[in-house]
Design a protein around this motif. Structure first.
Motif, short mmCIF file in Angstrom:
data_model
loop_
_atom_site.label_atom_id
_atom_site.label_comp_id
_atom_site.label_asym_id
_atom_site.label_seq_id
_atom_site.Cartn_x
_atom_site.Cartn_y
_atom_site.Cartn_z
N VAL A 1 -6.03 9.36 -8.62
CA VAL A 1 -5.77 8.10 -8.58
C VAL A 1 -6.74 6.75 -7.87
CG1 VAL A 1 -3.46 6.89 -6.92
CG2 VAL A 1 -3.27 9.50 -7.07
N PHE B 1 -6.18 2.87 -6.74
CA PHE B 1 -5.22 1.82 -7.07
C PHE B 1 -6.29 0.37 -6.74
CE2 PHE B 1 -3.30 -0.93 -3.92
CZ PHE B 1 -1.84 -0.32 -4.42
N VAL C 1 -4.15 1.52 2.48
CA VAL C 1 -3.67 2.65 1.22
C VAL C 1 -4.43 3.75 1.60
CG1 VAL C 1 -4.60 3.37 -1.54
CG2 VAL C 1 -3.33 1.14 -1.12
N LEU D 1 1.09 3.43 -3.12
CA LEU D 1 0.24 4.36 -3.83
C LEU D 1 1.59 5.83 -4.11
CD1 LEU D 1 -2.09 6.32 -3.33
CD2 LEU D 1 -1.69 6.00 -0.80
N THR D 2 2.55 5.80 -3.24
CA THR D 2 3.22 7.49 -2.58
C THR D 2 3.77 7.25 -3.96
OG1 THR D 2 4.85 5.85 -1.73
CG2 THR D 2 3.50 7.27 -0.64
N VAL E 1 -8.37 10.30 -4.29
CA VAL E 1 -7.76 9.35 -4.25
C VAL E 1 -9.23 8.03 -4.37
CG1 VAL E 1 -6.56 7.17 -3.36
CG2 VAL E 1 -5.17 9.59 -3.54
N VAL F 1 -9.86 3.41 -3.83
CA VAL F 1 -9.63 2.28 -3.51
C VAL F 1 -10.21 1.21 -3.74
CG1 VAL F 1 -9.18 2.46 -1.38
CG2 VAL F 1 -7.64 1.01 -2.27
N GLY G 1 1.10 5.83 -7.73
CA GLY G 1 -0.06 6.74 -7.89
C GLY G 1 0.80 8.45 -7.81
N ALA H 1 0.98 -0.59 0.46
CA ALA H 1 -0.34 0.20 -0.31
C ALA H 1 0.70 1.11 0.26
CB ALA H 1 -0.79 -0.08 1.14
N ALA I 1 -3.06 7.82 2.37
CA ALA I 1 -3.66 9.12 0.96
C ALA I 1 -4.58 10.55 2.25
CB ALA I 1 -4.70 7.98 0.06
#
Lengths: 343, 343
Positions: A225, A227, A170, A145-146, A157, A159, A149, A141, A174
């Motif tokens: 974003v 995920f 995640v 993500l970082t 964001v 997910v 994403g 995650a 975020a």
């Protein structure tokens, strides 16, 4: 002082599944434990991690990791305690994590780079959390993500599998980065958990029908974003709501893992063109060198009390086959772990 | 001295096509030319660019550019010559490119930022080349490859529709960057052109059957960059051959534009996950500020004689509907342009 057990018990892959795994795909074996060789360590397994990715490891054919061979002990991440040691690096009683497999005891070299043994600190978080927010799901995650994403404060964001081990982390990462965070999960209980416990801004219940209206309502400014842990029709629906320069992190596709028909490709993929957007795959092992950075960051938020984690514990090695199926039926609520022995 | 013509002739969109466009989708109209207003320019259209993207502009609904409205002159890029000018910036007889539409004369403001009028130099390359390597296809290829594909010397770059306007430029730019370059094209003639004239290392003829064996043979080290103009089963086949950290540039999907059934999504998209690869869309208009950089680079290679271009010229505005269809039947060989008038 070493435990005095003489036998191990293991789940081995008996045959490759077609669709969902069945009992016939597993063989439960008993094996005498050989004396340790120099440099080896024996770990008593306490908790096993049950993950959707395990389904992929059961298939033949090239993937990001070699398949589990027929007759081999099933691969699994785990935490345990050092039961015997002939390595100066490890002392009996220390807690460790590693790829110990679906068995009661793991025996191996203390310095095997291909399957590293990592010391963990149970004072920082309970042992099951080391298979969750501080383990592979947390690292997946955090870096997915970082690094892939790349969310910016103020962006939206989204997910999927938001109540799951990866999704929950995640979303919380975020939120710490200042994003609007929306989850997708199955059922009112999970959605309530995602919003009320984890602090997401909203959660869409995919079991209530098509997610389109929920996306429109809860992502009024589109999706920057996404995920993705699930693939299938949810991915396709999200593709119609992405923003210019959106990033879609392909982390998994649990909706497709047990298909006996071909995988459903995202029919709306040309939205990537229209929106100059990107879809990119990630595999957590690529970030192995940076795990300490991820653990430090997540542990800091845990200590501050601004980060939640939830594990769903099933007891008993013998329940491994049925527990694994819970993942694909959405029956676990929180990171699914199998308790093998008392700490 | 202005031309003394009094009427214009135009193709307008009469209805939206289902599948391939037919004659019934077009209306040929005649219109008196109004006197110029201050700040306006009138351009006599010489060559029109016929592009696969035109099919998308005929559809209703949000895309990267607004649809052509029913009754509106069909959008098209073109080159022409200034026939009248009431702008100090343009003189009668100068050559220009712009979005002039499918008509004999374009009239508009000299300084409309939404539809800029760009002076071109016919001494640098023949007029049709300004709709090809030095026009939108060239810019699409140059920026799509370098900015999104990011090939490194020694990597393998694969491009579909390799004999087309974009593909031919992509491959030649990649050769100049030191890559192994493989094309995919339809038919022995096009493949021969791609290898012998354009200098690609190999070309796979998709009309000979599945491209899998050709990919295996000609991309023995896998594919690092795939520049996709076609989508469909070719994209799916390529996904099985990509390397770790591969980049797939989604530039178009000509195989899908006339579908009356849903678009075929790439069923093998999980190869992105396995290979930590990326699929990213691009739209050339995003690079408008950098066109001079692209034109300068490509013009330099043209002057050095190390860059080829080929146009397929169809004559006569009246042939627009049938000429457009050639694109979707793979009947053009080289960048398809429609000659409207003598220079």
């Amino acid at each position: 002082m070493p435990d005095t057990v003489q036998t191990n018990q293991q789940f081995r892959l008996a045959s490759r599944p077609v669709g969902l795994p069945t009992d016939a795909n597993w063989q439960l074996s008993d094996e005498a434990l050989a004396p340790l060789e120099d440099g080896q360590v024996r770990v008593k397994v306490l908790y096993l991690s049950l993950d959707p990715a395990m389904r992929g490891w059961m298939n033949e054919g090239k993937s990001y990791i070699r398949p589990v061979a027929i007759g081999e002990v099933m691969r699994a991440g785990a935490v345990g305690v050092v039961a015997e040691s002939r390595s100066p690096r490890f002392t009996v009683g220390e807690h460790v994590s590693g790829g110990f497999g679906v068995q009661r005891y793991w025996t191996g070299a203390a310095d095997d780079k291909a399957n590293p043994l990592v010391k963990i600190d149970p004072a920082l978080a309970p042992l099951p959390a080391w298979l969750n927010v501080l383990g592979m799901p947390g690292m997946t995650a955090y870096f997915g993500l970082t690094d892939i994403g790349q969310p910016k404060a103020g962006e939206t964001v989204l997910v999927s599998a938001a109540a799951g081990a990866v999704g929950a982390t995640v979303g919380q990462v975020a939120k710490h980065l200042g994003c609007r965070v929306v989850g997708i999960a199955g059922g009112a209980d999970k959605c309530r958990f995602v919003v009320e416990e984890l602090g997401f801004d909203a959660c869409i219940d995919y079991k209530e029908g098509a997610i389109g209206p929920g996306l429109k309502q809860h992502c009024p400014n589109g999706v920057d974003v996404y995920f993705d842990n699930v693939g299938g029709e949810i991915l396709d629906a999200v593709l119609t709501r992405i923003n210019m320069k959106a990033r879609i992190v392909i982390c998994g596709a649990i909706s497709q893992y047990n298909n006996t028909t071909p995988v459903r490709g995202p029919a709306n993929y040309l939205s990537l063109l229209v929106n100059r957007a990107r879809m990119e795959g990630m595999v957590v092992f690529d970030y192995a060198q940076r795990y300490p950075e991820g653990v430090a960051k997540l542990a800091q938020w845990l200590r501050e009390g601004s980060f939640k984690h939830r594990e769903h514990v099933v007891e008993g090695l013998e329940n491994f086959p049925s527990a694994l199926l819970m993942l694909f039926e959405g029956k676990n609520f929180g990171k699914l772990v199998l308790k093998i022995a008392e700490a």
